[in-house]
Design a protein around this motif. Sequence first.
Motif, PDB file in Angstrom:
ATOM      1  N   PRO A  51      53.966  37.215  44.065  1.00 31.44           N
ATOM      2  CA  PRO A  51      52.830  37.920  43.473  1.00 31.44           C
ATOM      3  C   PRO A  51      52.846  39.405  43.825  1.00 31.44           C
ATOM      4  O   PRO A  51      53.365  39.784  44.881  1.00 31.44           O
ATOM      5  CB  PRO A  51      51.625  37.223  44.098  1.00 31.44           C
ATOM      6  CG  PRO A  51      52.129  36.746  45.432  1.00 31.44           C
ATOM      7  CD  PRO A  51      53.570  36.377  45.218  1.00 31.44           C
ATOM      8  N   TRP A  52      52.280  40.216  42.971  1.00 31.51           N
ATOM      9  CA  TRP A  52      52.290  41.654  43.209  1.00 31.51           C
ATOM     10  C   TRP A  52      50.887  42.269  43.256  1.00 31.51           C
ATOM     11  O   TRP A  52      50.710  43.389  43.735  1.00 31.51           O
ATOM     12  CB  TRP A  52      53.118  42.386  42.148  1.00 31.51           C
ATOM     13  CG  TRP A  52      52.599  42.209  40.733  1.00 31.51           C
ATOM     14  CD1 TRP A  52      52.973  41.243  39.856  1.00 31.51           C
ATOM     15  CD2 TRP A  52      51.633  43.019  40.069  1.00 31.51           C
ATOM     16  NE1 TRP A  52      52.285  41.393  38.675  1.00 31.51           N
ATOM     17  CE2 TRP A  52      51.459  42.485  38.777  1.00 31.51           C
ATOM     18  CE3 TRP A  52      50.899  44.147  40.424  1.00 31.51           C
ATOM     19  CZ2 TRP A  52      50.579  43.023  37.846  1.00 31.51           C
ATOM     20  CZ3 TRP A  52      50.020  44.691  39.506  1.00 31.51           C
ATOM     21  CH2 TRP A  52      49.869  44.131  38.224  1.00 31.51           C
ATOM     22  N   VAL A  53      49.876  41.552  42.760  1.00 31.85           N
ATOM     23  CA  VAL A  53      48.526  42.119  42.705  1.00 31.85           C
ATOM     24  C   VAL A  53      47.899  42.123  44.094  1.00 31.85           C
ATOM     25  O   VAL A  53      47.852  41.097  44.772  1.00 31.85           O
ATOM     26  CB  VAL A  53      47.638  41.337  41.727  1.00 31.85           C
ATOM     27  CG1 VAL A  53      46.189  41.842  41.797  1.00 31.85           C
ATOM     28  CG2 VAL A  53      48.170  41.459  40.303  1.00 31.85           C
ATOM     29  N   GLU A  54      47.432  43.285  44.528  1.00 39.40           N
ATOM     30  CA  GLU A  54      46.758  43.439  45.810  1.00 39.40           C
ATOM     31  C   GLU A  54      45.268  43.721  45.665  1.00 39.40           C
ATOM     32  O   GLU A  54      44.497  43.476  46.595  1.00 39.40           O
ATOM     33  CB  GLU A  54      47.427  44.563  46.607  1.00 39.40           C
ATOM     34  CG  GLU A  54      48.885  44.274  46.921  1.00 39.40           C
ATOM     35  CD  GLU A  54      49.606  45.477  47.500  1.00 39.40           C
ATOM     36  OE1 GLU A  54      49.009  46.168  48.353  1.00 39.40           O
ATOM     37  OE2 GLU A  54      50.752  45.726  47.106  1.00 39.40           O
ATOM     38  N   GLN A  55      44.868  44.252  44.522  1.00 42.13           N
ATOM     39  CA  GLN A  55      43.449  44.489  44.245  1.00 42.13           C
ATOM     40  C   GLN A  55      43.157  44.053  42.816  1.00 42.13           C
ATOM     41  O   GLN A  55      43.949  44.325  41.904  1.00 42.13           O
ATOM     42  CB  GLN A  55      43.090  45.970  44.411  1.00 42.13           C
ATOM     43  CG  GLN A  55      43.264  46.501  45.818  1.00 42.13           C
ATOM     44  CD  GLN A  55      42.835  47.952  45.936  1.00 42.13           C
ATOM     45  OE1 GLN A  55      41.987  48.435  45.192  1.00 42.13           O
ATOM     46  NE2 GLN A  55      43.425  48.663  46.883  1.00 42.13           N
ATOM     47  N   SER A  56      42.010  43.395  42.617  1.00 46.96           N
ATOM     48  CA  SER A  56      41.638  42.908  41.283  1.00 46.96           C
ATOM     49  C   SER A  56      40.131  43.025  41.121  1.00 46.96           C
ATOM     50  O   SER A  56      39.369  42.450  41.909  1.00 46.96           O
ATOM     51  CB  SER A  56      42.090  41.458  41.104  1.00 46.96           C
ATOM     52  OG  SER A  56      41.633  40.644  42.177  1.00 46.96           O
ATOM     53  N   PHE A  57      39.712  43.772  40.129  1.00 49.31           N
ATOM     54  CA  PHE A  57      38.287  44.030  39.933  1.00 49.31           C
ATOM     55  C   PHE A  57      38.068  44.552  38.522  1.00 49.31           C
ATOM     56  O   PHE A  57      39.024  44.880  37.803  1.00 49.31           O
ATOM     57  CB  PHE A  57      37.776  45.058  40.961  1.00 49.31           C
ATOM     58  CG  PHE A  57      38.563  46.341  40.987  1.00 49.31           C
ATOM     59  CD1 PHE A  57      38.210  47.412  40.187  1.00 49.31           C
ATOM     60  CD2 PHE A  57      39.671  46.478  41.824  1.00 49.31           C
ATOM     61  CE1 PHE A  57      38.946  48.593  40.212  1.00 49.31           C
ATOM     62  CE2 PHE A  57      40.405  47.651  41.863  1.00 49.31           C
ATOM     63  CZ  PHE A  57      40.035  48.716  41.042  1.00 49.31           C
ATOM     64  N   THR A  58      36.823  44.613  38.116  1.00 47.97           N
ATOM     65  CA  THR A  58      36.485  45.283  36.866  1.00 47.97           C
ATOM     66  C   THR A  58      35.909  46.658  37.184  1.00 47.97           C
ATOM     67  O   THR A  58      35.310  46.867  38.245  1.00 47.97           O
ATOM     68  CB  THR A  58      35.458  44.492  36.047  1.00 47.97           C
ATOM     69  OG1 THR A  58      34.262  44.340  36.820  1.00 47.97           O
ATOM     70  CG2 THR A  58      36.004  43.127  35.652  1.00 47.97           C
TER      71      THR A  58
END
Length: 220
Positions: A88-95
């Motif tokens: 996986p590469w995503v470290e931050q996820s938000f709108t």
Amino acid sequence: MQKNPDKSVFEINNRYPVTKKLHDGADILIFDDFLKKPDEYKEILQRFPAFTSDYFEPTASPGWRQLIPYQFFLNIEKLLQNYTGYYPWVEQSFTNIYRSKMPCNCKAWYPHHDSMEYVLNLWLCNGPGGTAFYTWRDHFSGEDFPPHIRERVFNKQLPGEFEYEEFYGDSEWNQYHLEPIVYNRAIFYNGNNFHSAFVPEDYPDWRYSLMLMGGLDKIE
């Protein structure tokens, strides 16, 4: 209790981007008509609670955001490993939830870089404005600047209470590209390029997008 949505709501419609040159050292990948069911996907995301962007941790980001668990973007993350080279590469996820004249804890309309090599922005709205890219004294990015130059670059982002402003540039900043908002369009770019949300002062509605970021370790 709400009925679980059909998992097809998470399916990707368009896996093949158009490549647009941002400058000689960077491209933007553009996925139009990205999701099969963007309206339903947006409805699911909007069920998450929203907080001011700096509620949980210090950030210069304006407006409001929702923190999105990885289960809600797995298909997107897996697709984009074709471009990051790992998963996986995503470290931050938000709108990001923005509007004109939104509250800011600093002069957040000035450009910044994310210190993240990989950034996906999925537009779940329509309207004017978009993501604006800038140079600072002809530099496209500043991750290699020494500390005293970084301090000069970002010296206008001082803490305080402000309202977000339109920003086209000044004597040091030059806006050279604006990637417009298009509903259900995903853009994928290097977050180390100087950029900022361009929100016109007469923006008529809420601006809403999903943000995925990663690649911090590969830079450091």
